[in-house]
Scaffold this motif. Structure first.
Motif, mmCIF file in Angstrom:
data_model
loop_
_atom_site.group_PDB
_atom_site.id
_atom_site.type_symbol
_atom_site.label_atom_id
_atom_site.label_comp_id
_atom_site.label_asym_id
_atom_site.label_seq_id
_atom_site.Cartn_x
_atom_site.Cartn_y
_atom_site.Cartn_z
ATOM 1 N N ILE A 29 63.263 57.567 30.903
ATOM 2 C CA ILE A 29 62.729 58.744 31.589
ATOM 3 C C ILE A 29 61.506 58.364 32.407
ATOM 4 C CG2 ILE A 29 61.505 60.923 31.174
ATOM 5 C CD1 ILE A 29 63.480 61.551 29.020
ATOM 6 N N PHE A 30 60.696 57.460 31.847
ATOM 7 C CA PHE A 30 59.475 57.050 32.531
ATOM 8 C C PHE A 30 59.649 55.616 33.005
ATOM 9 C CE2 PHE A 30 58.453 59.987 29.081
ATOM 10 C CZ PHE A 30 58.003 61.062 29.826
ATOM 11 N N PRO A 31 59.832 55.414 34.295
ATOM 12 C CA PRO A 31 60.099 54.068 34.807
ATOM 13 C C PRO A 31 58.972 53.092 34.449
ATOM 14 C CG PRO A 31 60.499 55.738 36.493
ATOM 15 C CD PRO A 31 59.826 56.424 35.357
ATOM 16 N N ALA A 32 59.358 51.860 34.172
ATOM 17 C CA ALA A 32 58.370 50.840 33.818
ATOM 18 C C ALA A 32 57.527 50.476 35.031
ATOM 19 C CB ALA A 32 59.069 49.599 33.276
ATOM 20 N N LEU A 33 56.253 50.307 34.813
ATOM 21 C CA LEU A 33 55.342 49.843 35.858
ATOM 22 C C LEU A 33 55.205 48.327 35.772
ATOM 23 C CD1 LEU A 33 52.555 52.553 35.627
ATOM 24 C CD2 LEU A 33 54.297 52.322 37.377
ATOM 25 N N PRO A 34 54.737 47.683 36.837
ATOM 26 C CA PRO A 34 54.480 46.239 36.763
ATOM 27 C C PRO A 34 53.431 45.936 35.693
ATOM 28 C CG PRO A 34 54.435 47.023 39.039
ATOM 29 C CD PRO A 34 54.473 48.234 38.169
ATOM 30 N N ALA A 35 53.406 44.688 35.258
ATOM 31 C CA ALA A 35 52.409 44.283 34.272
ATOM 32 C C ALA A 35 51.004 44.461 34.847
ATOM 33 C CB ALA A 35 52.630 42.829 33.875
ATOM 34 N N PRO A 36 50.047 44.913 34.036
ATOM 35 C CA PRO A 36 48.674 45.068 34.526
ATOM 36 C C PRO A 36 48.097 43.754 35.038
ATOM 37 C CG PRO A 36 48.954 46.164 32.410
ATOM 38 C CD PRO A 36 50.197 45.355 32.640
ATOM 39 N N ALA A 37 47.153 43.865 35.942
ATOM 40 C CA ALA A 37 46.434 42.688 36.434
ATOM 41 C C ALA A 37 45.709 42.005 35.278
ATOM 42 C CB ALA A 37 45.442 43.102 37.519
ATOM 43 N N ASP A 38 45.362 40.741 35.467
ATOM 44 C CA ASP A 38 44.680 40.007 34.403
ATOM 45 C C ASP A 38 43.364 40.670 34.017
ATOM 46 O OD1 ASP A 38 46.721 38.149 34.379
ATOM 47 O OD2 ASP A 38 45.690 36.751 35.719
ATOM 48 N N THR A 39 42.651 41.193 35.008
ATOM 49 C CA THR A 39 41.401 41.898 34.751
ATOM 50 C C THR A 39 41.426 43.224 35.498
ATOM 51 O OG1 THR A 39 40.212 39.805 34.559
ATOM 52 C CG2 THR A 39 38.886 41.783 34.878
ATOM 53 N N LEU A 40 41.118 44.311 34.786
ATOM 54 C CA LEU A 40 41.154 45.643 35.379
ATOM 55 C C LEU A 40 39.751 46.113 35.737
ATOM 56 C CD1 LEU A 40 43.697 47.460 32.996
ATOM 57 C CD2 LEU A 40 44.163 46.067 35.005
ATOM 58 N N ASP A 41 39.655 46.879 36.809
ATOM 59 C CA ASP A 41 38.397 47.532 37.160
ATOM 60 C C ASP A 41 38.265 48.787 36.302
ATOM 61 O OD1 ASP A 41 37.615 45.727 39.151
ATOM 62 O OD2 ASP A 41 38.882 46.715 40.641
ATOM 63 N N ALA A 42 37.231 48.841 35.495
ATOM 64 C CA ALA A 42 37.074 49.942 34.546
ATOM 65 C C ALA A 42 35.811 50.734 34.843
ATOM 66 C CB ALA A 42 37.020 49.407 33.118
ATOM 67 N N ILE A 43 35.982 52.030 35.002
ATOM 68 C CA ILE A 43 34.837 52.936 35.111
ATOM 69 C C ILE A 43 34.543 53.481 33.718
ATOM 70 C CG2 ILE A 43 34.063 55.182 35.964
ATOM 71 C CD1 ILE A 43 33.924 53.221 38.127
ATOM 72 N N TYR A 44 33.327 53.224 33.253
ATOM 73 C CA TYR A 44 32.911 53.656 31.918
ATOM 74 C C TYR A 44 31.964 54.843 32.093
ATOM 75 C CZ TYR A 44 31.376 53.018 27.035
ATOM 76 O OH TYR A 44 31.114 53.183 25.698
ATOM 77 N N TYR A 45 32.402 56.026 31.660
ATOM 78 C CA TYR A 45 31.620 57.220 31.996
ATOM 79 C C TYR A 45 31.577 58.217 30.850
ATOM 80 C CZ TYR A 45 36.026 59.816 32.666
ATOM 81 O OH TYR A 45 37.244 60.424 32.469
ATOM 82 N N ASP A 46 30.574 59.029 30.887
ATOM 83 C CA ASP A 46 30.434 60.174 30.001
ATOM 84 C C ASP A 46 30.874 61.414 30.754
ATOM 85 O OD1 ASP A 46 28.537 62.565 28.937
ATOM 86 O OD2 ASP A 46 28.945 61.160 27.323
#
Length: 668
Positions: A29-46
């Protein structure tokens, strides 16, 4: 290839990929996405550091960017940031703070086709409309405030759609506009039912899948009629609803009446990251069970694992409790995690103890409410309405390795038979007994599938469980086994509280009660009640392979490739099972190598099954070729002590491989 052929091929591919069309039955039902990049850009927020509009912009950015490869990850202080899942499943991140939000948008500006500008001044529901349009157009959804901040940061993006001029104030009017103008271009695999007050949740997946986001209350006639238009366009067995509802039983109920289920996913974050993990689910091995005795057997279930935001957030905290593993607990999870969070599901399998058993929440592949006991409403009373749903459930039980489910609240005979016929992978079912009707009596269907009521169900106090069964345990005479199930709700209960139960039961009489895993519980129940059960779960079965290879993993109830059997040398092989005594054998289930994620070319190609009363005189009962991940076959019931599997054709590399074998029968 000439121009005409290239054009024809393009048309064919576009037709095959058209998001509004039907899709093959074996597709997820939910198509597979490509494998994540080796390092992801992460926003860390409150939650206080970004406005709701900025979070919506970030979620649609994440969905658009991650659709080609997951590269953006959202970490919220509220849910523990990296320590919740990034560290658990090995996601490497570059951490950025909220002040770098617009820098992040600028980094990916070339992957954004433009802006969908909206305003929430007249109604917050415009947030859902904007997200729907943004997904269709490959854009990000912004209010004029975010649009101005983008410009202030030197980010100039074309406005593809401006809906600030719309004048709708009623949800029914706004979503009718969505239905008439955009719904035809949206995917039919899923519909998002999202509270517009929640800015994050699963909006990234909605943008990625080009799904419509709505929020309609089925208790209000005007809104219900609009909602029914959307539901009528979805296909039972091929579509599910993501998100949540204004009111649980009304929302789940109306979806059920259309043959649809809901995967609760309010506050499920980073779906476009987790969906990119390999979908090779590796269920943990099931320990061998003890022989049946005349004692009281109890199985304890912990809800609410049908909600994947619970699996993402609350459950991992309960899982960290040091008392986990000292006490048998049946943890509900969603079979939908096989698509939406395979890394999460595998983490639970990989770190499970012998006393942790993963089971499904209501009522299979997504939450359905066939009968609402609290309001005395049948949302569907016919088998045909749940036929496709139970078939979809079987598909996802096999994908996720889950064998037991809880049905909310109960089913009639025809519907129970649909589960028994269509969900052969199931080994047990519990029902919600809210004590508003006569006690649910245990019943079985298909000669193998038991349905047992949870009493109490969804309680927050272990003392309720003890009080429910105290009198029955006190008067238990030991003449035959007794079986009870109870369910607690995880928002107020966990391993610490549930561990108290054994001492409470022991206060009546020590060793009278055995609290056990659900898979053991239903196996014991079936054996005690003359029903077919997997004999290879018993600890006295002896298994040998003719090449002398180790067979420990061939009958551990796990199809995971790391727990599979592989012959030590090439060529035809045979495996012999000594069951210890004669049983009335009636079925076998073979999980092939591909069930655990290996290429199907590694499956064995053909096999025969033989049985014998004495290990000397053999009778062939089955000859079959292998076509899929599983070979599941009823055979003419007959008495036998020995069973032999002969591999007549090996896989591509010449080796015989078997992920798992189950042999079913009844006591003579």
């Amino acid at each position: 290839m000439n121009t005409f052929m290239r054009h024809l091929l393009t048309v064919i591919l576009l037709a095959a990929l058209h998001i509004g069309s039907a899709f093959a039955q074996d597709e997820p039902i939910f198509p597979a996405l490509p494998a994540p990049a080796d390092t992801l850009d992460a926003i860390y927020y409150d939650d206080k550091e970004l406005s709701g509009g900025e979070v919506v912009m970030l979620a649609t950015l994440q969905g658009i960017v991650n659709s080609s490869q997951p590269r953006i990850y959202l970490l919220r202080h509220r849910f523990g940031g990296r320590t919740e899942w990034a560290d658990r499943i090995g996601i490497d991140t570059r951490l950025y703070g909220p002040k770098q939000l617009y820098w992040l948008v600028g980094k990916y500006r070339n992957e954004i086709k433009g802006l969908v500008v909206y305003s929430t001044e007249k109604s917050l529901h415009y947030r859902n409309l904007a997200c729907t349009i943004a997904g269709l157009k490959g854009a990000i959804a912004v209010t004029p405030e975010e649009q101005q901040k983008l410009q202030d940061n030197g980010i100039k993006l074309k406005t593809l759609c401006d809906i600030t001029g719309l004048r709708f104030t009623k949800p029914s009017e706004l979503y009718t506009y969505l239905y008439e103008n955009y719904w035809k271009s949206c995917t039919r695999r899923t519909l998002l039912s999202l509270n517009p007050h929640i800015a994050a949740d699963i909006r990234d997946l909605g943008a990625c899948m080009k799904a419509a986001s709505i929020w309609l209350d089925p208790r209000k006639e005007e809104e219900r009629e609009v909602l029914k238009k959307f539901l009528a366009d979805l296909t039972p067995g091929e579509s599910v609803i993501l998100g949540w509802w204004h009111e649980e039983r009304a929302g789940i109920g109306i979806a059920t009446s259309f043959g649809l289920s809901t995967i609760p996913s309010d506050l499920y974050n980073n779906a476009t990251v987790y969906a990119g993990f390999p979908r090779k689910i590796q269920p943990s091995p099931v320990p061998k069970r003890k022989p049946l005795e005349n004692k009281v057997y109890v199985a304890l279930f912990l809800s609410d694992g049908d909600n994947i935001q619970y699996c993402e957030h609350k459950m991992c905290r309960l899982w960290d409790n040091p008392l986990r593993g000292t006490f048998p607990i049946n943890w509900t999870v969603s079979p939908g995690l096989a698509d939406l969070g395979p890394g999460l599901l595998n983490y639970y399998y990989e770190t499970a103890s012998d006393k942790d058993c993963l089971v499904s929440g209501p009522s299979g592949m997504g939450y359905s409410l066939i009968y609402d006991e609290l309001n005395d409403i049948w949302h569907t009373s016919e088998r045909k309405t749940i036929e496709n749903y139970t078939e979809l459930t079987e598909k996802y039980l096999k994908k996720s390795g889950i064998r037991i489910i809880t049905i909310w609240d109960r089913v009639n005979r025809e519907q129970a038979e649909a589960y028994a016929d269509n969900c052969r992978y199931l080994t047990g079912v519990t029902l919600e007994d809210w004590k508003r009707a006569p006690k649910i009596e245990a019943a079985s269907y298909g000669g193998r599938l038991a349905f047992i009521g949870n009493r109490p169900c969804y309680t927050s106090e272990v003392e309720d469980m003890f009080r429910e069964w105290k009198d029955s345990i006190t008067v238990f005479d030991g003449s035959k086994p007794a079986f009870f199930t109870s369910q607690g709700e995880s928002w107020n209960m966990g391993p610490g509280q549930m561990a108290k139960l054994q001492s409470l039961f022991d206060s009546i009489e020590k060793d009278r009660v055995e609290i056990c895993r659900a898979d053991h519980f239903f196996s014991l129940y079936n054996e005690a009640n003359g029903l077919s059960f997997n004999i290879l779960m018993l600890d006295n079965v002896k298994i040998s392979a003719d090449d002398g290879s180790g067979t420990e993993a061939i009958a551990d109830c796990s199809f995971g490739s790391r727990y599979s059997w592989k012959a030590s040398s090439r060529g035809k092989r045979s495996i012999t099972f000594d069951l210890g005594r004669e049983y009335m054998i009636d079925r076998y289930l073979i999980s092939h190598a591909s069930a655990g994620g290996e290429d199907r070319s590694m499956n064995i190609g053909a096999f025969t099954v033989e049985t014998s009363p004495d290990g000397q005189n053999w009778k062939q009962v089955e000859r079959a070729s292998v076509e899929g991940d599983f070979s599941d076959q009823d055979i003419e019931p007959h008495a036998a002590r020995y069973v032999r599997l002969n591999v007549d054709k090996c896989g591509k590399d010449g080796h015989a491989r078997i992920a798992d074998i189950e042999i079913y029968g009844k006591k003579l």
